[in-house]
Design an enzyme around this catalytic site. Structure first.
Site, mmCIF file in Angstrom:
data_model
loop_
_atom_site.group_PDB
_atom_site.id
_atom_site.type_symbol
_atom_site.label_atom_id
_atom_site.label_comp_id
_atom_site.label_asym_id
_atom_site.label_seq_id
_atom_site.Cartn_x
_atom_site.Cartn_y
_atom_site.Cartn_z
ATOM 1 N N GLN A 1 -17.559 11.898 9.328
ATOM 2 C CA GLN A 1 -17.496 10.441 9.487
ATOM 3 C C GLN A 1 -17.189 9.995 10.920
ATOM 4 O O GLN A 1 -17.813 9.072 11.422
ATOM 5 C CB GLN A 1 -16.428 9.879 8.561
ATOM 6 C CG GLN A 1 -16.890 8.652 7.833
ATOM 7 C CD GLN A 1 -16.039 8.354 6.605
ATOM 8 O OE1 GLN A 1 -14.986 8.954 6.397
ATOM 9 N NE2 GLN A 1 -16.488 7.417 5.816
ATOM 10 N N ARG B 1 -23.568 12.770 5.529
ATOM 11 C CA ARG B 1 -22.625 11.642 5.436
ATOM 12 C C ARG B 1 -21.389 12.095 4.644
ATOM 13 O O ARG B 1 -21.100 11.571 3.582
ATOM 14 C CB ARG B 1 -23.335 10.487 4.773
ATOM 15 C CG ARG B 1 -23.705 9.298 5.642
ATOM 16 C CD ARG B 1 -24.593 9.544 6.777
ATOM 17 N NE ARG B 1 -24.590 8.415 7.695
ATOM 18 C CZ ARG B 1 -25.399 7.355 7.613
ATOM 19 N NH1 ARG B 1 -26.277 7.284 6.682
ATOM 20 N NH2 ARG B 1 -25.310 6.376 8.493
ATOM 21 N N SER C 1 -23.914 5.422 11.787
ATOM 22 C CA SER C 1 -23.087 4.314 11.295
ATOM 23 C C SER C 1 -22.579 3.450 12.445
ATOM 24 O O SER C 1 -22.659 2.227 12.387
ATOM 25 C CB SER C 1 -21.893 4.841 10.504
ATOM 26 O OG SER C 1 -22.331 5.324 9.273
ATOM 27 N N TYR D 1 -28.965 8.593 -0.443
ATOM 28 C CA TYR D 1 -29.866 7.742 0.335
ATOM 29 C C TYR D 1 -30.960 7.197 -0.572
ATOM 30 O O TYR D 1 -31.231 7.744 -1.641
ATOM 31 C CB TYR D 1 -30.559 8.565 1.429
ATOM 32 C CG TYR D 1 -29.710 8.831 2.628
ATOM 33 C CD1 TYR D 1 -29.452 7.830 3.554
ATOM 34 C CD2 TYR D 1 -29.178 10.098 2.859
ATOM 35 C CE1 TYR D 1 -28.688 8.077 4.671
ATOM 36 C CE2 TYR D 1 -28.406 10.358 3.972
ATOM 37 C CZ TYR D 1 -28.162 9.334 4.882
ATOM 38 O OH TYR D 1 -27.415 9.576 5.983
ATOM 39 N N ASP E 1 -20.260 10.050 13.145
ATOM 40 C CA ASP E 1 -21.443 9.450 12.543
ATOM 41 C C ASP E 1 -22.054 8.376 13.453
ATOM 42 O O ASP E 1 -21.766 7.184 13.344
ATOM 43 C CB ASP E 1 -21.037 8.866 11.177
ATOM 44 C CG ASP E 1 -22.220 8.350 10.390
ATOM 45 O OD1 ASP E 1 -23.337 8.323 10.935
ATOM 46 O OD2 ASP E 1 -22.015 7.951 9.229
HETATM 47 P P1 NAD Z 1 -30.722 3.606 6.276
HETATM 48 O O1 NAD Z 1 -30.624 3.054 7.660
HETATM 49 O O2 NAD Z 1 -31.391 4.891 6.035
HETATM 50 O O3 NAD Z 1 -31.457 2.478 5.375
HETATM 51 C C1 NAD Z 1 -30.968 1.170 5.332
HETATM 52 C C2 NAD Z 1 -30.973 0.679 3.915
HETATM 53 O O4 NAD Z 1 -32.324 0.436 3.505
HETATM 54 C C3 NAD Z 1 -30.380 1.612 2.886
HETATM 55 O O5 NAD Z 1 -29.317 0.977 2.238
HETATM 56 C C4 NAD Z 1 -31.542 1.906 1.939
HETATM 57 O O6 NAD Z 1 -31.117 2.034 0.591
HETATM 58 C C5 NAD Z 1 -32.392 0.673 2.121
HETATM 59 N N1 NAD Z 1 -33.813 0.817 1.728
HETATM 60 C C6 NAD Z 1 -34.648 1.873 1.852
HETATM 61 N N2 NAD Z 1 -35.898 1.580 1.407
HETATM 62 C C7 NAD Z 1 -35.843 0.278 1.010
HETATM 63 C C8 NAD Z 1 -36.815 -0.597 0.470
HETATM 64 N N3 NAD Z 1 -38.067 -0.216 0.241
HETATM 65 N N4 NAD Z 1 -36.420 -1.856 0.170
HETATM 66 C C9 NAD Z 1 -35.131 -2.271 0.382
HETATM 67 N N5 NAD Z 1 -34.184 -1.477 0.896
HETATM 68 C C10 NAD Z 1 -34.522 -0.217 1.211
HETATM 69 O O7 NAD Z 1 -29.306 3.636 5.543
HETATM 70 P P2 NAD Z 1 -27.835 3.743 6.118
HETATM 71 O O8 NAD Z 1 -27.380 2.405 6.552
HETATM 72 O O9 NAD Z 1 -27.789 4.817 7.123
HETATM 73 O O10 NAD Z 1 -27.009 4.138 4.829
HETATM 74 C C11 NAD Z 1 -27.603 4.850 3.773
HETATM 75 C C12 NAD Z 1 -26.578 5.347 2.764
HETATM 76 O O11 NAD Z 1 -25.606 6.185 3.362
HETATM 77 C C13 NAD Z 1 -25.805 4.254 2.096
HETATM 78 O O12 NAD Z 1 -25.618 4.650 0.775
HETATM 79 C C14 NAD Z 1 -24.497 4.239 2.801
HETATM 80 O O13 NAD Z 1 -23.454 3.700 2.049
HETATM 81 C C15 NAD Z 1 -24.317 5.734 3.012
HETATM 82 N N6 NAD Z 1 -23.377 6.038 4.085
HETATM 83 C C16 NAD Z 1 -22.361 6.930 3.839
HETATM 84 C C17 NAD Z 1 -21.455 7.230 4.849
HETATM 85 C C18 NAD Z 1 -20.348 8.217 4.602
HETATM 86 O O14 NAD Z 1 -20.071 8.533 3.503
HETATM 87 N N7 NAD Z 1 -19.724 8.716 5.613
HETATM 88 C C19 NAD Z 1 -21.592 6.655 6.109
HETATM 89 C C20 NAD Z 1 -22.629 5.765 6.317
HETATM 90 C C21 NAD Z 1 -23.543 5.478 5.296
#
Ligand code: NAD
Length: 361
Positions: free
Chosen positions: A119, A114, A125, A218, A122
């Site tokens: 980006q 990420r 996302s 994560y 991605d």
């Molecule tokens: P994901 O689909 O892996 O998980 C969804 C969410 O579930 C996450 O926010 C995670 O913290 C949460 N989670 C995991 N276990 C849990 C539990 N037991 N109870 C409650 N919540 C729980 O996550 P995602 O949507 O792909 O995003 C993960 C991270 O990546 C975030 O920090 C997001 O901001 C970041 N991100 C960064 C970029 C970038 O910088 N380009 C892009 C997208 C996402």
């Protein structure tokens, strides 16, 4: 992918961006039809329409797809063929191993880091935001309540209480969609950092005193004790919600089990749970991927085709992600770049897997 898949990996409006880089494009006949992009639209942009899937596979050096190749695709492909998709090797060990045995190359875009350079590619996302939107819309549709507060001559209706579990990309989109519909939204995530994002969307954040951040920002998997604590502390919010949207995931792992059968049994009749983690095991004990189950009057919807139900925009976004990735994979003079020469290519390589089975709790 399942028979419900309606998205297409490259949309007609993006074709010229590839052909202008001297890339010859072939498409399996009918591939875009589910997203309302008929063969004629591809043909008018100069794409060659090929009738048989096997023929496309044999004629191509790079195969771009939505999900993963079938075993037959892998057996058909010529040595050195490059597959690009969302292959999820940690969940598809046999396929990852077969790809290695057949000496093929596969890039799985959900493995991208990420980082800001990645980006625009991605896919997690782009597709998660569509899934989060759909989850809120599907949940509102199945709820016997209306979402907003209504003050009318016939009295005042309180806004529906929506709980979003997991506030990553999909969760935040679900929150903002439910908020726009006028619901009162509460969200929870094991990453404390999500609190600010949640509040900035006008939702409440549940503080449970757990902060579980692992590599790359994560969430990390919770310990057995933490899981128990989470379930216990979330119970009240779960039982009092009209609509719950679950999105909690830890990369490469089965979805954590958060909502037990007992909790569903304590919810009010007419409540709805929409679980977008259905394909990776589900956040609710009662989730069945692609199915809706009713338990004591509570509907549990295992959403497994969310993106395919908003397939036009999901395809457009996926296609842009693909273009961006292909601009790294294929050099301006049409040469496939050695994966070891670029961090992003290297990070997405599908590698053989050992046949371990992941636990659940
Ligand atoms: P994901 O689909 O892996 O998980 C969804 C969410 O579930 C996450 O926010 C995670 O913290 C949460 N989670 C995991 N276990 C849990 C539990 N037991 N109870 C409650 N919540 C729980 O996550 P995602 O949507 O792909 O995003 C993960 C991270 O990546 C975030 O920090 C997001 O901001 C970041 N991100 C960064 C970029 C970038 O910088 N380009 C892009 C997208 C996402």
């Amino acid at each position: 992918m399942g028979p419900w898949e309606r998205r297409v990996a490259i949309v007609p409006e993006d074709v010229s961006k590839l052909t202008s880089r001297h890339i010859r494009l072939l498409i399996q006949s009918g591939a875009g039809e589910g997203s309302f992009f008929p063969d004629s639209q591809y043909a008018s942009t100069g794409v060659e329409i090929i009738k048989e899937r096997n023929e496309v596979i044999l004629l191509s050096d790079v195969l771009v797809m939505l999900g993963r190749p079938t075993e037959e695709d892998v057996n058909t492909a010529r040595q050195g063929t490059v597959f690009v998709g969302m292959i999820m090797p940690s969940l598809n060990h046999d396929l990852a191993n077969l790809i290695a045995v057949k000496k093929l190359v596969a890039h799985s875009l959900e493995l991208l880091p990420r980082t800001s350079r990645a980006q625009s590619m991605d896919v997690l996302s782009s597709q998660s935001s569509v899934a989060g939107y759909r989850a809120a819309v599907v949940g509102a549709f199945h709820s016997p309540r209306i979402m907003p507060m209504l003050s009318t001559a016939a009295g005042t209706i309180r806004p529906a209480k929506v709980l979003v579990i997991g506030a990553g990309v999909a969760g935040l989109m679900a929150i903002s969609t439910a908020r726009r519909m006028g619901a009162s939204v509460t969200a929870y995530d094991v990453r404390k950092a999500a609190c600010e994002d949640v509040r900035s969307l006008g939702a409440n954040f549940l503080e449970l005193g757990i902060d579980a951040v692992g590599t790359g920002g994560y969430a990390r998997e919770l310990s057995a004790d933490e899981k128990e604590k989470e379930r216990m502390l979330l119970e009240e919010a779960i039982v009092n919600s009209d609509l719950i949207i679950t999105t909690a995931g830890v990369p490469g792992k089965k979805a954590p089990l958060i909502i037990t059968r007992r909790m569903v049994g304590m919810m009010k009749g007419g409540s709805v749970i929409v679980d977008i983690t259905a394909e990776s095991g589900g956040n609710s004990e009662l989730t069945r991927a692609g199915d809706t189950l009713e338990y004591h009057g509570v509907k549990v919807i295992g959403l497994s085709n969310a993106q395919s139900e908003a397939q036009v925009n999901a395809s457009q976004m996926y296609s842009r992600n693909m273009l961006s990735f292909l601009s790294v994979l294929i050099s301006a003079d049409g040469i496939i770049v050695d994966p070891n020469k670029d961090e992003l290519l290297k990070s997405t390589l599908v590698r053989p897997q050992s046949p371990i089975s992941s636990g659940r709790g």
